[in-house]
Each structure stands twice: as C-alpha cells, then as structure tokens.
Design an enzyme around this catalytic site. Structure first.
Site: not given
Ligand code: AGP
Length: 607
Positions: A2, A27, A74, A98-99, A479, A483, A486, A502, A602
């Site tokens: 919201c 939002r 929302w 909001n929340g 994950e 993180k 990258e 293994h 991105k």
């Molecule tokens: C995640 O931190 C990365 N930036 C990258 O692995 C990302 O998740 C991947 O490129 C998929 O992007 P999407 O979710 O926009 O499809």
C-alpha cells in the site's frame, strides 16, 4: 504494497495528497482515499478502483483543509471495496496503514468484548480502535500510539491524524518503509521519498521501530524503546529517479530491507488469512489431474524452483522436474499434452526462460509464469500469471524477488496439495498461519544485519567458500553461493551437505570457510555431523541456524548466525535473509560495485 502519505500544510491538501498518491501507484492498489481535518472535524473521501475515481468525488465535494492523510490500498484483510478502503476512523482517530497486523484477530476479539463495534474486515480499523481506547483512557496521542504499537505483531507503517489536533501527525514503522519530508512551515510523511518529491527533497528516513511526531514546525523522533532519537536529514534525487535508494547505500540493501513488506504484499494476494485458505487465480488445467510438473528458470529463479520441488513433492506428493532453462530448451524433454509447466522469472524477459516457455507451449503444455513484471513478454505468453509483488528490483543481484517467488511457490504448493487431496482444511490452515508470521520473522531475521556484517568481513578475503545445506535447505546453499560470487567475485559453491564426502571435502582447509545452512529440523543432526567433518579438517564454520540449533551446536562453529525459530516449511524464505546479507557485506567490504557487478546484466535477454 500500500502507499501512505500525510501532510501538515499551509494550503489545501486534498489534491496534494492525491498528487503524492499518484507517485505511489507503482506499488499497485485497488482503492484509495483521503481524510482531512475540516474545521477541526475529521472528513474523508474514499473510492474503489483508480485514483481518478477519488478525484471525481473530491471535485464534487471540495475540501479546504490544510492537514490530511491519504492511502492507496492493496487489499490484505477484507475485500477491495470502499468500506474497507483507508483511511479508517475510530472516534477521534484517522489512520492509514501499509503492512499486515498478524495478531489482529485476537485484538479484534478483545475489542468486541469491550463492546466496540467494527465497521470493516480490516486489521487497520482494529488499530484505530485501540488508539481511540487509549485516548479515552487519558493517554496523550503519542502515548496512545506507543501503547497500541506495543500490542501489535507483524510488519507495518502508519500515518495517524487526530480530531481536534490541527497541527499534529504521527507516523510509525516496523518492517514497512516510512519517510519524513521537511518543508518550509510544512511537514510531510510518505511511504518513500518518491511520494514526497512534489513537495520537498529534504527527507528523514525512519528506522525500524521509530515513531515520528510532527507539527508544521517540528519533528520529534522516538526509537523502538520510546527514547528520543535523531536520524539524518538527507537530500534525495527522487524527483529524477522513479525509484530511489530509500536512504540505503545501495539498491540491494534497500531491496533486502523491503522483504517483510513485499513478501507480506505478495502473501496477501494468495492467502486468505481470515479463512486460513490459499486463493490461486483460475488455473488453465485441473490441478487434481496432473501426473507431474516441470519447472524451468535461470539463476536465482531456478533455485526458487528447486525449493518448490521439495515443497510440492513433500506436501502434494506430485513428481517435479526442475531444469535450468538454458539446458531444458535443448534436451528435448518429453512432455504430455495438457500438462502444466511452471516458469519463474523476475524480469519476465530472460531469453532462455522464454525459449523454454515456447518449447512447452509448442508441445501442448499449459504454462503458469511466476513473474515480477506483469507486462513482460513471459507474462504475456503464459496461460496464467502468478505475479510476485516485489516492486521494481534494481540491484542486479536478485533478493526481494527471490523471497516473493518462494512465497508464491509455497502458496501454489499448498493449493496443489489441497487439490490432490493430500492436505485437509486443518493442514492448509496450519501452513497459512505459519506463512502469516513471515513479515514479523523476516523483520527479526534482518536484525542480525550488524552481526552478519562482522562475519562477512572475517571471511571476505577467502579464496574459496563452500555453502552446505540438506533437503529444502540445499537450494538456499546454492542461492547463497550465487549471491556471494556474483557481487563479491569470491569463488563460492553450494553443495548438498551429504555430498561433501564424495569429493568436495578435498577442498577443505583452514583457508576455506564453510557456510552451513541448518534449521533445527529433522535433518539438523545429519547436517551437524557434516559440519563436524569439515571442522575436523580445520575449516572455519559459519553456522546459519535458528535459536534452537544455535543453543545446541553454536559452540562448534567459528561464527553462528541466528534466524527466528519457525515452521521448517518457511526455511527457504527466512534463511534467504542471512545469505543475502552475508554476500552484500562481503561485497561492500571488498569495494565491488554491489548494484552493478562486473559482467552482469539485470535481465539476460540473449542466449
Ligand atoms: C540473480 O541474483 C542473478 N542476477 C541472475 O541469476 C538472475 O536470477 C537470472 O538471470 C534470472 O533472471 P530472471 O529472474 O529475471 O529471469
């Protein structure tokens, strides 16, 4: 999420409130409203649908007041109609929120016992009545608000107006953002600096637990302990940017901090907290008739899909295949007509994932897309969209989108289990109730930030770092490693904890920290024994566990990071916070470009 605003102005505020709300439309909302103090009395105008509906009503009955509050809603508790639209009134109190207030049911029962009648289904109205009760008991406005906040559980931001108090606004936040705008003889409150940009670029961001008491010429800030505090006055660029950093150093930090808010918003789209049920949009197939599901995605979204595999196979008892889209599109997977494929993508534009979607559709599959951008290509080409409500994610490293994807996938898994008769009403209600606690637990997990920063600095000069997890915590290990690598450029790998012996254990020595992700669940003891295997070889263990796990095994670890104790079903969402913060602080310490890491984009719209 919201949008909330408040203005103590020198000129009529009605259209200024609408202007601020327009800057919060990104939002998402389904109704809007404002309340003002007109000749000392509370007046309000609300309308379902878009802001133009509200404007029409305001033009029909203009308001001259110079102080007021506004809201784009929302729906979380209660249908998206005018009755449930904010601002809500209770006696001399007008409030926008909001929340999600997690314990509103018990609070409302208490009010009913006191003879209070509520006019709506909303958790927000309950808060207004509690404040009104305190005022009636003789509290001054600030004390009345503080005494009420002390009763609330959940994540929230409020702006509150009081009848008869022409020069007073109170704002408070816990888990959802709120900012103060400094004008010339005017003061403002808003969900973020974007809402305040039409009036000022001088902003003070409230921190978690803060309360702000505003007059046109003063701002008093109180911290979560009720002590006077100060927060920096900042000059924002919000007028230039649609999205600003919200007072954080990086977009990634802001987006990590937003997770209680956006996970709550995403949850509210799929969970009916009152009924304890999951509500999916109409699906293009009969979920009860499925023989399996395949999931494809890339990167972080792929790890969300892996976690979904554990959820779906454990509670819905349906076989699941998960593929990275770049492999899936070429492996000629056999797919039967009329089956269901899930694709997951924050951007909704990832080329490999889009190609996988088209492969599935060409073979007669129905496709459900979990996406954060509803107008994206993947959303448009899917048969049904299961939208996440993370809001714009600017940092290249995906954080809030990931936990929102997991939230949607958890809800989907519960609905699938119900459809297949593997979960009864009670089981569904138990899981929905557990999910209802997510915003509060995410707020608590974020409070480890300072400690995690210290841990990150201790391991940031490592050459290699391993992440271990078992069962549904294995995707979190993958994950966490992604993180870290990258954004800090440290080589990191995620492994199934049982796989270490293994081969990968050959990598272990005192220069290789090992991050162990282990809630105190049924696999905890086995994971701890893996931990001891690597500790025996000199590795420094960073144990990420909950309070129970820390009490039993924290002593064996080089460092222990604690996550709130919660239903193991929620572990993938809660344990994402520490691995995100560990990566973030390592990268900041090393001085890399956190929001725009080298070589990365991105959205990868090429093969
Ligand atoms: C995640 O931190 C990365 N930036 C990258 O692995 C990302 O998740 C991947 O490129 C998929 O992007 P999407 O979710 O926009 O499809």
């Amino acid at each position: 999420m919201c949008g909330i605003v408040g203005i103590l102005g020198q000129e009529p505020v009605a259209m200024r409130l609408v202007e601020a709300l327009r800057r919060l439309e990104y939002r998402g909302y389904d109704s809007a409203g404002i309340a003002v103090l007109e000749d000392g009395r509370l007046e309000r105008v609300r309308a379902p649908g878009k802001l133009n509906n509200l404007v029409e009503r305001l033009l029909a009955s203009p308001l001259a007041a110079t102080c007021g509050i506004g809201h784009t809603r929302w729906a979380t508790h209660g249908a998206p109609n005018e009755t449930n639209a904010h601002p809500h009134f209770a006696g001399p109190v007008a409030i926008v929120h909001n929340g999600i207030i997690e314990n509103f049911k018990s609070l409302r029962e208490g009010l009913l016992k006191d003879g209070v009648k509520t006019a709506t289904d909303t958790d927000t109205e309950v808060v207004a009545h509690l404040i009104a009760q305190r005022l009636k008991a003789g509290d001054a406005p600030r004390q009345a608000v503080q005494n009420t906040l002390d009763k609330l559980e959940g994540a929230f931001a409020f702006v509150i107006l009081f009848e008869g108090e022409e020069d007073l606004l109170i704002g408070a936040r816990r888990g959802s953002p709120l900012a103060v705008g400094h004008g010339d003889g005017e003061m403002f409150l808003g969900s973020d600096a974007i809402a305040l940009a039409p009036f000022t670029n001088r902003v003070t961001y409230l921190e978690d637990g803060d309360m702000a008491v505003l007059t046109r010429s003063s701002l008093e800030l109180y911290d979560s302990q009720g002590r006077h505090t100060l927060r920096p006055l900042q000059f924002t660029q919000a007028s230039a940017l649609l999205v600003d950093k919200g007072g954080h150093r990086h977009f990634m930090a802001k987006e990590i901090a937003e997770q209680p808010d956006v996970v709550g918003h995403t949850m509210a789209e799929y969970l009916d907290f009152n009924a304890g049920r999951v509500r999916l949009p109409d699906m293009p197939v009969d979920l009860a008739g499925l023989s399996r599901i395949n999931i494809t995605a890339c990167g972080t979204a792929y790890y969300a899909g892996l976690a979904a595999k554990y959820w779906i196979e454990q509670i819905a008892r349906l076989p699941v295949e998960v593929d990275v889209a770049s492999e899936f599109r070429y492996r000629e997977a056999p797919l039967e007509e009329g089956g269901l494929s899930l694709v997951i993508s924050q951007s909704g534009e990832t080329a490999d994932t889009l190609a996988a979607l088209r492969y599935c559709k060409a073979r007669g599959q129905k496709v459900a897309a979990v996406v954060n951008v509803p107008e994206s290509t993947i959303a448009r080409e899917s048969d049904v969209v299961l939208r996440t409500f993370a809001g714009p994610e600017i940092g290249v490293a995906s954080t809030k989108a990931y936990t929102c994807q997991l939230t949607v996938l958890a809800a989907f898994s519960i609905a699938l289990a119900r459809a297949r008769g593997k979960l009864d009403d009670e089981g569904e209600a138990r899981l929905v109730t557990a999910m209802n606690g997510l915003p509060r637990n995410l707020v608590r997990a974020l409070r480890e930030d300072g400690h995690i920063e210290e841990v990150a600095q201790k391991i940031a000069h490592s050459r290699d770092i391993l992440y271990l997890g078992r069962g549904i915590n294995y995707p979190t290990a993958l994950e966490g490693a992604l993180k870290l690598k990258e954004i800090s450029y440290i080589h990191a790998e995620g492994y199934a904890a049982g796989e270490l012996k293994h081969g990968p254990i050959a990598l272990i020595d005192e220069d290789v920290p090992v991050v162990v992700i282990a809630p105190s669940d049924t696999l905890f003891d086995k994971t701890v024994s893996n931990m001891e295997e690597v500790a025996a070889r000199g590795a420094r263990i960073v144990l990420i566990t909950d309070e129970e796990g820390a009490a039993h095994h924290g002593r064996n670890a080089f460092e222990t990071i604690s996550v709130p104790l919660a239903d193991p079903f929620l572990a993938p969402i809660l344990f994402a916070i520490p691995v995100q913060l560990l990566a973030y602080h390592a990268a900041v310490f090393l001085g890399t470009d956190v929001d725009q890491p080298r070589n990365l984009a991105k959205s990868v719209t090429v093969e």
